[in-house]
Each structure stands twice: as structure tokens, then as C-alpha cells.
Design an enzyme around this catalytic site. Structure first.
Site, PDB file in Angstrom:
ATOM      1  CD  GLU A 762      12.497   1.632 -60.588  1.00  6.73           C
ATOM      2  OE1 GLU A 762      12.006   1.933 -61.703  1.00  6.73           O
ATOM      3  OE2 GLU A 762      12.137   0.668 -59.920  1.00  6.73           O
ATOM      4  CB  CYS A 796       9.996  -0.535 -63.692  1.00  7.53           C
ATOM      5  SG  CYS A 796       8.913  -0.261 -62.295  1.00  7.53           S
TER       6      CYS A 796
END
Length: 1003
Positions: A762, A796
Site C-alpha cells: 500500500e 497516505c
């Protein structure tokens, strides 16, 4: 002047007490004598009959609710259309919006039942507009054809006029002067007015200044227009504290008291000069204590002595309402003054329920059943009547049963008043005025532009259009008067029925699967003080470097993990799950310890740190519940008789988990617990910036029962991680971090001989948000500031690139920049801090370099100032093209690009061109636009009309595609299987001489 008497201690009461205990007291105290009950029935029945017999040629909310019930598609479409249309400046977007909403209901065939002019005119205009738009046509095609004939201007004009017609009936005037003129021409027997200046809460210092000036002008105008009657028979004004300060929140308490109290005193003095009723409006539950602190400080000012017009609103749906009345009574006694108290039911019920659930509170600050609110309203009314004349009650209600009950409880009819909203309750109070002319009622009248009004109107429609609302039921002739006369205590029936059976407590939100993690409400002083005290009591983390691992130590960890794998994989799934559940419990018990670590080592603000601990707890419980199901008995597969086929999941071996510094506890534990639940032995390699948090987390898992042989910690920089990834014996890698490092890991794994092992990655992204002209600016400002600047932009999921429709860009950008200026940057251990430091000096250097480049290449809308240290203030740069942003910038820096509505497709192409696909935000009221964007863009997490950070485990599984990761999503139902191998076991059950099971079933 001598000092006033000592004020009572600051307000404090249980934030979310148990409904059952409250119900017992309220039901017991609600009993009236037989004669009083009969009197309530007589009065209420007469008022209800008047409501139903009303034939107002204009119409009101009751007529709108009869015509367009919120349970119908037409009603919902009308509500959304009303909320947004009048703020849309451009024709193209307005046409798309109108088509989108009118297409959702059958306005063409809608048969108008009301004789009210407003309802008829609105229905006719909407029906005419809907006829021009033919069903089945695409938005683009329809708009194209409409512009070729005179239909488009007609549609637009008719629909806007329908909205304005609705608005004009519910707003007293667009200016205070117009409102006063209209009020004077409509002043009826016993009628009083209180004026409410419409608008959202302040987001910027300029907003707060404008609202202050608006209130000041209005007070002057109201005062000069008032007659010579004495209070309470004088007009009034309502002020909203959140409109007077851009950070009206509990954590900014000191700043609010310093900056807002003098402003409130200033306005109150102006109102006193004209002897007006000056009411401080109610706010959400989390702002109650702060509101009362501000009110007490202002009310105690010596300059306001001798004036009985100061007042406040109290919400009966709040469980603390009676406690607030007691506090206000103590305050007025201490100062030997009088106060006016408006008692309302409450207008933010749905928001309060959601907030409590999101925050993981022990309960709800409001009642979850309407009957409990009604019951509490009467109890509070009784209390207020008993505190006259020090408190002057103002009962704001459109409920005929409530009105009738209060009349039976009261004696002196001149010592209180009723209140109604302008445009509502007219028939009820007209009848009451005929029957009891000595009883006064005040009209609460909104003042402001139609654009501001419609959001207010939608809130009133939601509040009064719900199935449980008296206004909605009274407007429905199918509901018998006998049913409307049922007492709230009778509806509740028993104390155990006080809470809504369909609304679980926040802790039970995800049951039966798992328990929700527990949070606290920062607006509850006692809870916040307890938390900060517990954090302060934690011993300071030891200073100095943490020992890092060399390549040979990394190798030894892999060897040890391989050795421990078989025993851990053989451990029953239920036992592994129980260990993770115990780890979650230990995390909750040691919450303060991990909060202190997150603040000192990770630079987290209190809000961010608490959210991260909760996320880590949720990961443990979610993967435990999911893993017990997936890794239990196996799944029986279909097949022929005489044969057993079972598919089972089992661990892969030694799994490497490499986690980032931005979520050093939540992502670290999310990776580790997923791999462990799947039966793997784990070698955890945390970020070099946050080693102590990882070490404490590993120690906690070991204490919870994870064998030391199954979980190993390797500290160090990227070289330690590279050594682990290149080891030939590892069975997989789970990684969260940069795209560049993910690519490097992928190449390393691909270059090795031996088994092909999975990489679960990720990474980040140039995350975008699209805002069109239908979006609410205040909501956009809130969500952009949160998405771009919370956690110093070090998420993120954080917003990096904002696309704003050109027609509304100036106002949007100005509000966003103004809101960002109000954020406090500094010590993350202070609860009032909104933005802490970036992770280290290296990160600050990178961000400073980007800021320097943007100042040369882009238009600067905001360049904040940061204190010394590793702090970076929020910056906003406007780009001429999205292509100017070539890489993810991991900090509090927002890039803005304007777009023209007709070139919307280019916006989507620009987002696609980045190659990333992690998070995306959309702010629009046009469903077709939203659906088009969702269909077009391959993005992992899309957030509509909200912020785009803070994915919740098991609710918003998180992860992207393309340059943003491999999937599957963390915190989702498909995550655990990526850590496992599958094994199918087929057994010939008839091998021992025949199929006994089949034979036994033969007839």
C-alpha cells in the site's frame, strides 16, 4: 463597583447517561391528576382540529409536508434541490442539477392535493420543468437539446422561482430592515418577534467579523424600531457563538474565552441599551460546556447588571438539559440577576447520533426516541415554571400536546411565553390566541438571503418531516387525534424501552462481529482532563538511540521465524483470535501509555493519537473475528455423493512486515496481526523514526499470548529491510510506504530463485478532490482543511490536488485559506494544537524545497508561518495545470487547479494521468456527476461530500491500485486470505466398501 458574587463552578454533568435510569424519573414525574389530564386532552384536541382545518391561502411547512413527504422520492429530491440550487452561479451546472433531481421523482404526474398557493405554485413549476426534460435522456444529451430551444431558460427560471417562492415564505426578510417592516405589518395580538440572522458558523476570521457586524447592525435596527413596551414584551435577537469565532471548539477553550467573551459582552451591551431579548443559541452537545463557560463569563460582566433580557436556548433532546437549567439558576442566583430561557426540542439529532458512534462514546448525549425528548421537554418546562421569576421561560414548540400540557402546569399566564418558527405553527397559535388572548407567543424569524435560507429550510423540513414528528403527524389526516393525544410516558411504556431498539450503542455498532473501540468526547471537560492527566503521568520515554539490527541479525530473525512457524500455524484459529482480542483489551487498558509514545516519538496531536490507538484496537478485533471464520473448520465444497471436499486456509511461513512512521502503531499492528491471524510467523520491521512504539507493541502482543518464536522485531533503517526482503526463506512481504521502495521490493522478490512469494503493498498517491458549483462552501472548507492539513498532511490518504469549478473557485479558495490560517501549529502534547511537527529534519527540508519551487511557479493563496523546529505551516498554491504536480508531496501543502464546467472530462483525464489510485474526494449534489466520476476513475477509496481521510477498519477498507498499491484492502474482508495458502482435501468416503450414508437414506 464591588465584585459580583462568586460564580458557581463550571458546568459539569454526565455526558451520555443511561436512558433507562432517566426514563424512570421522567415517567414518574410526568403523572398529572385526572382533571389536569382531561384539560390537556380538551386543549390539545381543539388545537389539532384548528391545524387540520387551516386553509391558509399561502401555505406553510405543514402544507409542504402534506404535498412532498420526505418518505417519497419527490420529497427527497425537492429537499436536495432546495438546499443547493440558489447557490449555483452558472447555467450549465444549474441545468444538470435540476435535471438530476427532477428525474428522481414523478413531478410530471404529481397531483397537487393542497389548495395553498405556495405549494401549488412550487408543484406547477417543478412539474413544468420535469415535462421539458424527457425521461431516459442522458444529462449531456438533454442539456444539449434544451439549449437548442427555449426550454433550458424556462426550466432554470421556473425551478429557481419555485425555490425562491418556498424561501420567501419561511424567511421574514432578506435584510433586517425588510424583516422589521414585514414584522410590523403582521404584528398580531400577543405576538412578539425574535430575529435570527441566517448563515453557517464562521470558518475564517473574516466570517466571524462579518457576523459580528451583522449582529451589531441588526441590534441597532431592531432597537430603533421597537416600541416602548417593557420586557418581556419586546423584540429580540438570537446570536450563534460558532458564528462569532472560527475555532469554537472545546480544545481551543483558552483562545475562545480570550477572544469571544469580549465580543459577546459587546453585543449584549448593545442589546441592553435597547432593552431587547438577547438569546444565545444552542450548539451541538460537544460545545455545551464551552458555550456555558462563555455565557457565564459574559453574563457576569458588571455592565449587564439590571437587565433581564439576556438569555440562552436549552435543548430538551440533550440528556443534560435539566442539569443546564439547574446551572443557569445557580448562575442567576449568584449574580442576583434574571435570565430568559428558550426551551427547544433540538435540531441536530442525526448529527449527534453519528458523532457519538464515530467517537466510540459510552452512550449518546441525546435521547434516541422522540417520545423521551417530549417527556424530557415537559419535565424541563415544569422545572422552568418553578424557577420563575428569576428565569423567564420561553417554550418553543409546535406540538399541540406539549402546549396543552404546559398550560395545565402553569398558573400565571403572563410569566412565560410560547415561541414558534416563522412559517410554521400559525394555525395552532392563532387558535391559542383566540382561546387564551392573555398568553403571548413569540415568532422566531430567520433573516437573510435566499441562498442562506434554503439550508435552514432543509434542516427544518428534516426536523419536522420525520415520521415521528408531531408536525408531520398532525398534518396527516390518516392519523387519528386519539393517537396524537397519546402521552410520551405511555408511548415509552417501560423504562427499558427508553432507548431506540434499532440504534445500537456506539460500543455495539459492529456487533455481533466485534466490539467497537472506545473513545472520548473532547467536549466533556472531565473526560479530557482525565485523559491528559493520565498521559502526563506516564514516564517519559528513554532518550538515546535504539539498537538497530545488522544483516546477520535480520537473517537470524528469519531463521527463528521459520522455526516457530509450524507450531503457530497449528495453533487453532479460535486460540489465535483470542490472543488478538486480548491484545486489543490490553491496548485499551494502556491507552495513555501509547498516546504518550505517539505524541513524543511520532509527533501526533492528541486527536490523531487517540484515533490511531483506536484503529490499532479495531484491527486486532476485526482480524480476530474474520480470521476465526476463515481459518476455522474449512469450507465444505459441493460434489458427488461418496466424497468429501473441503477447502482450508493455512499460513504461508515467515512473513516480513515493513511499516511506515506516519502510523507507527495502527499500520504496524494491522500488518502484524493480519499475518499472525493467518498462521504466519512474522518478522516486523518498523520505520527507523519510530522504534519505541513498535517495540512496545511487540511486547504487548507477546504478553497477550503470541509466542516469541512466532513474532520477531528487527529495528533499523532501509538496509535492515532490504536484508529481510532478499532472504530466500521468507514467504511473503507486506509493505506500506513509498511507491519507489515498493518497486524496489518487487524487483528484489522477482529476482530470487525459489518460490514466488506475494507482495502486499500500500503506497501513496497524488490524491485529488473535485468540487463543483453545487457544493456547500462551508462543508468544502471543513473537509479540505481536514483532508489536506490534519496530521501535518502526513497521511497516505491526504488531499494533495484540489480541482474547483471556476465559477465558485474564488469564494471556495478564500474560505479554505482563511480556515487554514486559524489552525494552531505547535507542541503536539497540547490539546489545542491542530498541527504538530513533520517527522524529521529531512522531511522538513524536502517540503521547504517544494514550497520554494511553488512560490516561483504557482500563485500563492496561503503561506503560513511555522515555529522553530521540524514544523511546516499549511501552504496553498494554485497551479495553471495539474501536470505541474509531478509527485506526491508528503506534508501540509495543498495544490489547487480551477476547471471550467464544460471541460470536466479534462479533470478526470488529469487524475488518471497521475497513475495513482488511492483516495478521491467528490463534493457535488448532482448524483449523475458522482456516478460518472466513480465509474470513470479506478481509485481505491472514494469519499463523497465528506473528508477523505480516516478510513475506519471494517467500514472503509483501505488501499489503492496502480501506483498506489497492489491490494487487497487493509481492514477489509479480503485482506487475510492474501497472507494464506489454500489447501483442498478430497476424501473418498465410500472407499471402505460402499456409501453407507447414501444407502441409509434409501426408501
Amino acid at each position: 463597583m464591588p465584585d459580583p458574587s462568586p460564580l458557581p463552578p463550571p458546568f459539569s454533568a454526565p455526558y451520555a447517561p443511561d436512558d433507562t435510569a432517566i426514563a424512570g424519573r421522567l415517567r414518574r414525574d410526568a403523572q398529572l391528576g385526572a382533571d389536569q389530564e382531561a384539560g390537556v386532552d380538551r386543549t390539545a384536541r381543539r388545537l389539532i382540529e384548528a391545524i387540520r382545518a387551516n386553509d391558509d391561502p399561502l401555505g406553510g411547512v405543514e402544507d409542504m409536508l402534506r404535498e412532498f413527504a420526505l418518505s417519497t422520492k419527490e420529497g427527497l429530491a425537492l429537499m436536495v434541490l432546495a438546499e443547493a440550487l440558489l447557490r449555483v452561479p452558472d447555467a450549465r451546472t444549474a441545468d444538470q442539477f435540476i435535471e438530476d433531481k427532477l428525474g428522481q421523482g414523478d413531478f410530471v404526474n404529481h397531483e397537487t392535493r393542497s389548495s395553498a398557493f405556495m405549494v401549488n405554485a412550487s408543484a406547477w413549476a417543478l412539474g413544468m420543468s420535469a415535462r421539458v426534460i424527457q425521461p431516459g435522456e442522458t444529462p449531456q444529451g438533454t442539456i444539449g437539446r434544451l439549449t437548442k430551444r427555449l426550454g433550458a431558460p424556462a426550466v432554470r427560471a421556473a425551478t429557481r422561482q419555485a425555490m425562491r417562492l418556498m424561501g420567501s415564505h419561511f424567511v421574514l426578510g432578506e435584510t433586517i430592515e425588510a424583516a422589521l417592516s414585514r414584522a410590523q405589518s403582521h404584528t398580531a395580538r400577543g405576538s412578539r418577534y425574535s430575529f435570527d440572522m441566517l448563515g453557517e458558523g464562521a470558518r475564517t476570521a473574516d466570517d466571524a467579523r462579518r457576523y459580528f457586524e451583522s449582529y451589531a447592525r441588526a441590534i441597532d435596527a431592531i432597537g430603533k424600531a421597537a416600541d416602548d413596551q417593557a420586557l418581556p414584551d419586546r423584540p429580540g435577537i438570537s446570536v450563534k457563538l460558532s458564528a462569532l469565532h472560527p475555532r469554537f471548539e472545546a480544545v481551543s477553550h483558552a483562545r475562545v474565552m480570550t477572544e469571544l467573551v469580549p465580543q459577546l459582552i459587546d453585543l449584549a451591551r448593545r442589546a441592553k441599551a435597547f432593552d431587547l431579548n438577547f438569546t444565545v443559541d444552542a450548539e451541538e452537545a460537544d460545545r455545551l460546556e464551552l458555550s456555558l463557560d462563555v455565557i457565564a463569563a459574559a453574563f457576569a460582566d458588571p455592565s449587564l447588571a439590571g437587565w433581564s433580557g439576556f438569555g440562552l436556548a436549552i435543548q430538551a433532546y440533550q440528556k443534560r438539559a435539566a442539569d443546564v437549567i439547574d446551572y443557569i439558576d445557580a448562575l442567576t442566583r449568584a449574580l442576583d440577576r434574571r435570565m430568559m430561557v428558550r426551551l427547544v426540542k433540538g435540531a441536530y439529532w442525526d448529527t449527534e447520533i453519528k458523532r457519538a458512534q464515530e467517537r466510540g462514546l459510552d452512550g449518546y448525549p441525546v435521547f434516541t426516541r422522540k417520545a423521551m425528548t417530549d417527556l424530557n421537554y415537559v419535565a424541563c418546562a415544569r422545572k422552568l415554571l418553578g424557577l420563575r421569576p428569576r428565569l423567564f421561560p420561553q417554550f418553543a414548540t409546535h406540538n399541540a400536546l406539549t402546549v396543552a400540557t404546559i398550560l395545565e402546569l402553569s398558573d400565571d399566564p403572563t410569566s412565560f411565553e410560547f415561541q414558534r418558527l416563522h412559517g410554521m405553527g400559525e394555525a395552532l397559535y392563532a387558535q391559542l390566541g383566540d382561546d387564551r388572548p392573555e398568553i403571548a407567543h413569540r415568532t422566531y424569524a430567520p433573516v437573510g438571503s435566499h441562498r442562506d435560507l434554503l439550508a435552514y429550510l432543509v434542516r427544518r423540513l428534516l426536523e419536522n418531516g420525520a415520521n415521528s414528528s408531531f408536525v408531520a403527524l398532525a398534518a396527516d389526516n390518516r392519523v387519528s387525534i386519539v393517537d396524537l393525544l397519546r402521552r410520551p410516558a405511555e408511548i415509552i411504556g417501560a423504562d427499558d424501552n427508553a432507548a431506540h431498539s434499532g440504534i445500537p450503542l456506539p460500543a455495539d455498532l459492529y456487533r455481533p462481529q466485534r466490539e467497537n473501540s472506545h473513545g472520548i468526547e473532547f467536549g466533556e471537560r472531565k473526560a479530557l482532563d482525565a485523559l491528559t492527566s493520565a498521559i502526563a503521568a506516564e514516564p517519559k520515554a528513554a532518550s538515546g538511540m535504539v539498537a538497530t539490527s545488522r544483516a546477520e541479525q535480520a537473517n537470524a530473525a528469519v531463521v527463528a521465524a521459520r522455526a516457530g512457524f509450524k507450531a503457530w500455524n497449528a495453533t487453532p484459529a479460535a486460540q489465535r483470535a483470542a490472543i488478538l482480542d486480548k491484545a486489543a483489551d490490553l491496548l485499551e487498558q494502556r491507552r495513555a501509555h501509547f498516546l504518550a509514545l505517539l505524541q513524543s516519538e511520532g509527533g501526533k496531536t492528541l486527536d490523531d493519537a487517540l484515533s490511531e490507538v483506536r484503529e490499532a484496537i479495531d484491527f486486532c478485533r476485526y482480524y480476530a473475528a474474520l480470521g476465526q471464520k476463515l481459518f476455522g473448520q474449512g469450507e465444505a465444497m459441493p460434489g458427488p455423493t461418496g466424497e468429501s471436499n473441503v477447502l482450508e486456509l493455512r499460513g504461508r511461513g515467515a512473513f516480513v512486515a515493513i511499516s511506515p512512521w506516519n502510523f507507527p502503531l495502527a499500520i504496524f499492528l494491522g500488518q502484524v496481526t493480519a499475518a499472525l491471524m493467518a498462521g504466519n510467523a512474522v518478522i516486523a520491521k518498523p520505520a527507523e523514526q519510530t522504534p519505541r512504539i513498535a517495540a512496545e507493541a511487540v511486547a504487548l502482543l507477546h504478553q497477550a499470548g503470541v509466542p516469541a518464536s512466532a513474532l520477531h522485531l528487527v529495528q533499523g533503517d532501509g538496509t535492515a529491510g532490504a536484508a529481510l526482503v532478499s532472504h530466500p526463506a521468507i514467504a511473503g512481504v507486506v509493505f506500506t510506504g513509498s511507491t519507489e521502495v515498493a518497486r524496489s521490493i518487487n524487483r528484489t522478490l522477482a529476482a530470487k530463485d525459489g518460490p514466488i512469494v506475494p507482495l502486499i503493498a500500500e503506497t501513496g498517491g497524488i490524491n485529488a478532490m473535485i468540487v463543483d458549483a453545487t457544493a456547500l462552501p462551508e462543508q468544502v472548507a471543513d473537509d479540505v482543511v481536514t483532508s489536506a492539513f490534519r496530521s501535518a498532511g502526513q497521511r497516505c490518504s491526504a488531499l494533495r490536488l484540489l480541482f474547483v469549478q471556476d465559477d465558485v473557485a474564488d469564494r471556495m479558495i478564500e474560505m479554505i485559506a482563511g480556515a487554514a490560517r486559524e489552525l494552531k501549529i505547535g507542541d503536539p502534547s497540547e490539546p489545542s494544537t491542530h498541527i504538530g511537527p513533520v517527522i524529521d529534519a529531512e522531511a522538513k527540508l524536502r517540503l521547504d524545497a517544494h514550497i520554494a519551487r511553488m512560490k516561483k511557479e504557482a500563485r500563492v493563496h496561503l503561506a503560513g508561518e511555522a515555529p522553530a523546529g521540524n514544523f511546516v505551516a499549511p501552504h496553498i498554491f494554485e497551479l495553471s495545470s495539474a501536470s505541474q504536480l509531478r509527485e506526491e508531496v508528503f506534508g501540509p501543502i495543498l495544490h489547487v487547479v480551477r476547471y471550467r464546467a464544460e471541460r470536466f472530462g479534462e479533470v478526470l483525464s488529469a487524475i488518471e494521468a497521475t497513475g495513482f489510485g488511492l483516495t478521491l474526494g467528490i463534493h457535488s449534489r448532482i448524483d449523475d456527476t458522482i456516478e460518472h466520476v466513480i465509474d470513470r476513475l479506478q481509485v481505491g477509496n472514494i469519499y463523497v461530500n465528506r473528508n477523505m481521510i480516516g478510513a475506519v477498519v471494517g467500514v472503509q477498507p483501505f488501499g489503492g491500485s496502480g501506483l498506489s498499491g497492489t491490494g487487497p484492502k487493509a481492514g477489509g474482508p479480503h485482506y487475510l486470505t492474501s497472507f494464506a495458502t489454500e489447501q483442498t482435501v478430497t476424501i473418498n468416503t465410500a472407499a471402505a466398501g460402499g456409501n453407507a450414508a447414501l444407502m441409509a437414506g434409501v426408501e
